[in-house]
Write an enzyme that holds these catalytic residues in place. Structure first.
Site, short mmCIF file in Angstrom:
data_model
loop_
_atom_site.label_atom_id
_atom_site.label_comp_id
_atom_site.label_asym_id
_atom_site.label_seq_id
_atom_site.Cartn_x
_atom_site.Cartn_y
_atom_site.Cartn_z
CB SER A 60 44.89 33.08 -62.82
OG SER A 60 44.04 32.30 -62.77
CE LYS A 81 48.24 33.11 -65.54
NZ LYS A 81 46.94 33.72 -65.97
#
Length: 256
Positions: free
Chosen positions: A62, A200
């Protein structure tokens, strides 16, 4: 879109890394193996722990949502980060993913089905060109447009993650400035003392061991320090170790 040509197919250039052995203790304390890398924005010097691993490529999972967002906006596959995309109606790993969402919220909760929908809208050809233009890792997008960053063949090293984030921060990616600015703004952030962590996460379950990522930049004063960290994970219970190690590393006096 204004994708420009990049160093297509080239192997990653060797990086001189200032190894800080004391950082390894933060990995040992939580019984995991990994690497941490941070770049000084003024000197360009890379410093961290485990340079051999920092040069090794892994599936980005991701963390690719940053690049996916850039390509989606640049190609017009999504009008804005506030346009709501459908998740598809199928059961998901996490219940919070079972909702239609805009990218602004989807990146925050790392909603995989939303970004898979975005990838399908981008399409295989535009995605391949976009990834190559960003010089992102090995630039291999394979034949499955909505899985290549989850299962491979896309792979990227911590060194390459730092270089990618550095170019994102300094408007050196071949995209419109407003695209870069918008994506920088939707990346999650957390305050830690006198620093702000823009980050992230990623969790690759397609390999053994599984790989946990956290990439982004540390905002301190007027400076932004790109970073990347990855660790071996047994399962989801190991996920909190990523932020725990990161915070411990940036507190070390030799890092910032």
């Amino acid at each position: 879109m204004i994708f420009a040509s990049s160093a297509f197919g080239q192997a990653p250039q060797p990086a001189a890394i200032q190894n800080i052995p004391s950082l390894g203790e933060h990995f040992n304390q939580v019984d995991t193996t990994g690497t941490f890398l941070l770049q000084d924005p003024k000197t360009g010097v890379l410093k961290g722990w485990n340079p051999e691993r920092a040069a090794k490529r892994y599936i980005p999972a991701s963390t690719f949502k940053i690049a996916n967002s850039l390509i989606g906006l640049e190609t017009g596959a999504v009008k804005s980060v506030d346009e709501v995309l459908p998740y598809g109606g199928k059961p998901q790993m996490f219940k919070e993913w079972e909702q239609d969402l805009p990218l602004r919220k989807a990146i925050e909760i790392s909603a995989v089905p939303i970004y898979q929908e975005l990838a399908r809208r981008i399409g295989q050809e535009r995605m391949a060109k976009g990834v190559a233009s960003l010089d992102y890792g090995n630039m291999k997008t394979g034949e499955v447009v909505d899985r290549f960053w989850l299962d491979g063949p896309l792979e990227i090293s911590a060194v390459e993650q730092v270089r990618f984030i550095s170019r994102l921060l300094t408007d050196k990616l071949p995209l419109k400035p407003e695209t870069l600015k918008t994506v920088r703004e939707i990346v999650s952030r957390e305050t830690a003392g006198d620093t702000v962590i823009h980050f992230k996460t990623g969790w690759c379950t397609a390999t053994k061991p599984q790989i946990g990522w956290i990439v982004g930049w540390i905002e301190k004063g007027e400076s932004n320090y790109p970073f990347a960290l990855n660790i071996d994970m047994a399962d989801l219970k190991d996920a909190p170790k990523r932020m725990e190690i990161l915070k411990a590393c940036i507190k070390s006096e030799d890092v910032l």
